[in-house]
Design an enzyme around this catalytic site. Structure first.
Site, PDB file in Angstrom:
ATOM      1  N   ASN A 112     -40.103   2.761 -35.580  1.00 11.45           N
ATOM      2  CA  ASN A 112     -39.791   1.338 -35.513  1.00 11.45           C
ATOM      3  C   ASN A 112     -40.995   0.488 -35.099  1.00 11.45           C
ATOM      4  OD1 ASN A 112     -37.476  -0.832 -33.731  1.00 11.45           O
ATOM      5  ND2 ASN A 112     -38.022  -0.908 -35.873  1.00 11.45           N
TER       6      ASN A 112
ATOM      7  N   CYS B 191     -43.756   0.234 -37.742  1.00  8.26           N
ATOM      8  CA  CYS B 191     -44.444  -0.129 -38.988  1.00  8.26           C
ATOM      9  C   CYS B 191     -43.470  -0.535 -40.088  1.00  8.26           C
ATOM     10  CB  CYS B 191     -45.329   1.027 -39.484  1.00  8.26           C
ATOM     11  SG  CYS B 191     -46.821   1.305 -38.520  1.00  8.26           S
ATOM     12  N   ARG B 192     -42.835   0.449 -40.709  1.00  6.71           N
ATOM     13  CA  ARG B 192     -42.040   0.169 -41.907  1.00  6.71           C
ATOM     14  C   ARG B 192     -40.794  -0.655 -41.639  1.00  6.71           C
ATOM     15  NH1 ARG B 192     -41.260   6.140 -43.919  1.00  6.71           N
ATOM     16  NH2 ARG B 192     -41.138   6.401 -41.655  1.00  6.71           N
ATOM     17  N   SER B 193     -39.981  -0.265 -40.676  1.00  4.87           N
ATOM     18  CA  SER B 193     -38.722  -1.007 -40.483  1.00  4.87           C
ATOM     19  C   SER B 193     -38.942  -2.406 -39.922  1.00  4.87           C
ATOM     20  CB  SER B 193     -37.712  -0.206 -39.657  1.00  4.87           C
ATOM     21  OG  SER B 193     -38.209   0.175 -38.411  1.00  4.87           O
TER      22      SER B 193
ATOM     23  N   CYS C 227     -36.709   3.292 -39.636  1.00  6.30           N
ATOM     24  CA  CYS C 227     -37.785   4.225 -39.955  1.00  6.30           C
ATOM     25  C   CYS C 227     -37.901   5.216 -38.798  1.00  6.30           C
ATOM     26  CB  CYS C 227     -39.095   3.499 -40.253  1.00  6.30           C
ATOM     27  SG  CYS C 227     -39.883   2.667 -38.852  1.00  6.30           S
TER      28      CYS C 227
ATOM     29  N   ASP D 259     -45.218   6.101 -44.765  1.00  3.11           N
ATOM     30  CA  ASP D 259     -45.481   5.604 -43.417  1.00  3.11           C
ATOM     31  C   ASP D 259     -46.955   5.244 -43.261  1.00  3.11           C
ATOM     32  OD1 ASP D 259     -45.643   5.046 -40.722  1.00  3.11           O
ATOM     33  OD2 ASP D 259     -44.463   6.801 -40.114  1.00  3.11           O
TER      34      ASP D 259
END
Length: 143
Positions: A10, A12-14, A7, A118
């Site tokens: 690095n 939150c999402r990934s 993301c 995000d």
């Protein structure tokens, strides 16, 4: 099989994708990275950790790192959270490298989502996790 989730920062999402997927597919090696370097060495964002923990996913052992060219050789599959992430990844692709790079939402049957929003900006950590879980289930069935 080694899968890298990517993301922007690095945090939150990934890392959420990594945490969810490593429980769904424990035999697959996972990692996560960001295309930016703002948060290198930091743990995932507190609200994302809390939302993930409430669902049984532990992210506290993860630390942000930046995506690097060598990742094309280290991983069998690279998964981006949105089109901007994919563009940033592809800009670093070495000539002749054929490591597959896909959007995470490519693995969502029956969903019209074309990216994982995000939650650092949307503040919808549960909504992001809903989509991450859906994508992770789809990815797990393809490996």
């Amino acid at each position: 099989m080694k899968v890298l989730f990517v993301c922007l920062g690095n945090i939150c999402r990934s890392p959420a994708a990594e945490g969810v997927f490593r429980l769904m597919a424990p035999d697959v090696a996972t990692d996560s990275a960001g295309t930016g370097r703002w948060h290198v060495g930091e743990p995932p964002y507190g609200p994302m950790q809390a939302a993930a923990r409430a669902r049984g996913y532990e992210l506290s052992d993860l630390r942000a790192r930046q995506f690097v060219v060598a990742d094309f050789d280290r991983f069998d599959l690279i998964i981006g959270m949105d089109a901007s992430n994919l563009a940033n990844i592809e800009r670093l692709r070495p000539v002749g490298n054929d490591t597959p790079v896909h959007l995470f939402t490519d693995y969502t049957a029956g969903s019209d989502a074309n990216e994982v929003p995000d939650p650092y900006y949307t503040r919808d950590f549960d909504g992001a996790l809903d989509l991450v879980e859906h994508c992770a289930r789809g990815l797990a069935t393809t490996l």
